[in-house]
Enzyme design. Structure first.
Site, PDB file in Angstrom:
ATOM      1  CE  LYS A   1      29.702  25.455  41.124  1.00  0.00           C
ATOM      2  NZ  LYS A   1      28.951  26.111  42.214  1.00  0.00           N
TER       3      LYS A   1
ATOM      4  CG  ASN B   1      26.207  27.248  45.611  1.00  0.00           C
ATOM      5  OD1 ASN B   1      27.322  27.545  45.193  1.00  0.00           O
ATOM      6  ND2 ASN B   1      25.391  26.441  44.954  1.00  0.00           N
TER       7      ASN B   1
ATOM      8  CD  GLU C   1      33.998  31.465  48.695  1.00  0.00           C
ATOM      9  OE1 GLU C   1      33.573  30.435  49.257  1.00  0.00           O
ATOM     10  OE2 GLU C   1      33.389  32.014  47.756  1.00  0.00           O
TER      11      GLU C   1
ATOM     12  CE  LYS D   1      35.143  23.975  45.144  1.00  0.00           C
ATOM     13  NZ  LYS D   1      35.262  25.320  44.619  1.00  0.00           N
TER      14      LYS D   1
ATOM     15  CG  HIS E   1      28.080  31.623  47.208  1.00  0.00           C
ATOM     16  ND1 HIS E   1      28.653  31.218  48.393  1.00  0.00           N
ATOM     17  CD2 HIS E   1      29.117  31.790  46.346  1.00  0.00           C
ATOM     18  CE1 HIS E   1      29.966  31.130  48.245  1.00  0.00           C
ATOM     19  NE2 HIS E   1      30.283  31.481  47.009  1.00  0.00           N
TER      20      HIS E   1
ATOM     21  CG  HIS F   1      32.783  36.014  45.627  1.00  0.00           C
ATOM     22  ND1 HIS F   1      31.478  35.866  45.243  1.00  0.00           N
ATOM     23  CD2 HIS F   1      33.186  34.788  46.079  1.00  0.00           C
ATOM     24  CE1 HIS F   1      31.099  34.615  45.425  1.00  0.00           C
ATOM     25  NE2 HIS F   1      32.111  33.940  45.931  1.00  0.00           N
TER      26      HIS F   1
ATOM     27  CG  HIS G   1      26.373  35.062  43.665  1.00  0.00           C
ATOM     28  ND1 HIS G   1      26.197  33.847  43.064  1.00  0.00           N
ATOM     29  CD2 HIS G   1      27.696  35.163  43.905  1.00  0.00           C
ATOM     30  CE1 HIS G   1      27.360  33.234  42.961  1.00  0.00           C
ATOM     31  NE2 HIS G   1      28.285  34.013  43.459  1.00  0.00           N
TER      32      HIS G   1
ATOM     33  CD  GLU H   1      26.015  24.056  42.518  1.00  0.00           C
ATOM     34  OE1 GLU H   1      27.213  24.377  42.549  1.00  0.00           O
ATOM     35  OE2 GLU H   1      25.084  24.859  42.411  1.00  0.00           O
TER      36      GLU H   1
ATOM     37  NE  ARG I   1      30.935  22.410  42.952  1.00  0.00           N
ATOM     38  CZ  ARG I   1      31.921  22.434  42.072  1.00  0.00           C
ATOM     39  NH1 ARG I   1      32.102  21.422  41.260  1.00  0.00           N
ATOM     40  NH2 ARG I   1      32.735  23.469  42.014  1.00  0.00           N
TER      41      ARG I   1
ATOM     42  NE  ARG J   1      32.230  20.886  19.723  1.00  0.00           N
ATOM     43  CZ  ARG J   1      32.345  20.838  18.399  1.00  0.00           C
ATOM     44  NH1 ARG J   1      33.388  20.249  17.861  1.00  0.00           N
ATOM     45  NH2 ARG J   1      31.426  21.365  17.642  1.00  0.00           N
TER      46      ARG J   1
END
Ligand code: GLY
Length: 337
Positions: A139, A231, A181, A213, A234, A250, A238, A223, A227, A117
Site C-alpha cells: 500500500k 483494517n 499494530e 500479513k 482503522h 497512527h 483513522h 483488498e 485483506r 509508471r
C-alpha cells in the site's frame, strides 16, 4: 537473521536482522549499478544515515530528506519528489529506497510506483510501526485535506530490509504506535498472543506479524475482500487520527479504534463479560490510553470521508474473539453502541 518470502503478484523477501550485515546479500543485487534515490525522514537521517551510506558505498546515491510527521504525506511533497527524480534524470531502470517510518514509506513508495509508471522500490523501515505493517503488502499513499490515505496505489517493493537495531533509538510514543499494530495482529490471528506482545523480542514479533500479513495479502493483494480484516481498528482509528490533526500517532489511534470496535462488537455478538475483559487486557498490555476525546457524532461524521465507504455503509471489522474478526457491512450512521 530471519527471512520471510512475501507471495503477491511479484514475490519478494523481507530480511529481519539486528544490523546491516545482511544488506549486501539481501539488497545489493537489486540496486547495484542503478541511480538510487534514498528518501529518508529527518529522524532516520540524523540517527542512522552514516551506517547506510557506508553500506551503499560505491553506489550512485542521492539522499533526499523529508520532514518527520504525518503532514509530510502531502501532495506538495509528492510532486516535489517526483520532480526531483525527473530533474536528476532518473530512468525506469533506477530505484528508490525508502528509509524511515510509515510516512516516508507510504510517500516514497507512491513516488516509486508512479514515477515513469513505476521504478524499483526497496523499503527500509526504521520504526516499529513500519517494520511490522506498512512496509509490507504494497500500500502506498498520501493524505488529502479531506482525509487520510485518500490518494495511493498498490505497488510491491522488490525487497524489504528491517534492521532492528534502529528500533533501539525510538521514543516511547513511537514504540506505542508500533505496538498498536502488533496488538491489531494479535486480535486478527491467535498466533500472536498476549505474552508475545508483552515479552516478545522485536525480531520474532515482526516475523510473526508479517507472517499473518503475508497469509492475508497473498490471498487478496488489492483488498477485494479478506485483506479488509487488516483494517481492524482503522475505521474509527483513522477518523480519530484526522480529528486530532495527526497529533495522536497512527498505532495509538488503531488501539482506540479497536476499543470502539469491541464496544460495537459487544452488541453485535452478545460477547460475554469475561471475554471482553480478556480483550481489554490485550488492548492495554503495553499501556495504551483508550480514551477518545472526541464526540462520537464527530467521529461518525469523519468516517464519511473514509476511502472504504460505499454509499452510506462501510466494511467494518468487528471482533468475535481474540484471534477471530469478522467483516460486517454496516450503515455508517449505525456505528454507535
Ligand atoms: N495496513 C493494512 C494493510 O496493509 O492492508
Amino acid at each position: 537473521m530471519l527471512k520471510l518470502d512475501i507471495k503477491t503478484s511479484s514475490n519478494y523477501t523481507v530480511t529481519i536482522d539486528n544490523s546491516l550485515n545482511s544488506f549486501n546479500e539481501a539488497v545489493m543485487p537489486i540496486i547495484a549499478g542503478k541511480k538510487i534515490a534514498v528518501i529518508c525522514d529527518e529522524n532516520a537521517k540524523k540517527l542512522h544515515i552514516k551506517g547506510l551510506k557506508k553500506a551503499l558505498k560505491g553506489q550512485n546515491c542521492y539522499f533526499i530528506t523529508v520532514k518527520s510527521g504525518e503532514n509530510s504525506k502531502s501532495s506538495k511533497n509528492y510532486i516535489s519528489l517526483v520532480e526531483k527524480l525527473a530533474s536528476l534524470s532518473f530512468t525506469r531502470s533506477d530505484c528508490v529506497i525508502t528509509f524511515g517510518g510509515g510516512v516516508v514509506g507510504d510517500l516514497g513508495a507512491l513516488v516509486a510506483s508512479t514515477y515513469l509508471r513505476g521504478i524499483t522500490l526497496v523499503a527500509m523501515p526504521t520504526t516499529l510501526l513500519s517494520a511490522v505493517d506498512s512496509s509490507v503488502g504494497g500500500k502506498t499513499a498520501i493524505n488529502l485535506k479531506q482525509g487520510k490515505n485518500l490518494l495511493g496505489t498498490f505497488y510491491q517493493p522488490k525487497a524489504v530490509y528491517i534492521n532492528t537495531e534502529y528500533l533501539q533509538t525510538l521514543p516511547n510514543r513511537e514504540l506505542l504506535s508500533g505496538y498498536g499494530e502488533i496488538i491489531k495482529y494479535a486480535f486478527i490471528d491467535a498466533s500472536v498472543n498476549y505474552y508475545d506482545v508483552k515479552y516478545g523480542n522485536y525480531e520474532t514479533l515482526i516475523y510473526k506479524c508479517l507472517k499473518i500479513k503475508n497469509a492475508v495479502v497473498s490471498k487478496d493483494e488489492k483488498e477485494g475482500g479478506l485483506r479488509k480484516i487488516l483494517n481492524l481498528g482503522h475505521t474509527f482509528g483513522h477518523a480519530i487520527e484526522s480529528l486530532s490533526s495527526y497529533s495522536i500517532s497512527h498505532g495509538e489511534c488503531v488501539v482506540k479504534g479497536i476499543k470502539l470496535a469491541i464496544e460495537l462488537s459487544k452488541s453485535l455478538y452478545n460477547l460475554d463479560a469475561q471475554k471482553v475483559e480478556e480483550m481489554y487486557n490485550l488492548l492495554t498490555v503495553k499501556g495504551h490510553n483508550l480514551d477518545v476525546d472526541f464526540k462520537m457524532e464527530d467521529v461518525i461524521k469523519q468516517i464519511y470521508n473514509d476511502k472504504k465507504r460505499q454509499k452510506n455503509s462501510i466494511s467494518f471489522i468487528a471482533v468475535k474473539d481474540i484471534g477471530k474478526v469478522e467483516i460486517e457491512n454496516i450503515l455508517i450512521e449505525n456505528l454507535t453502541f
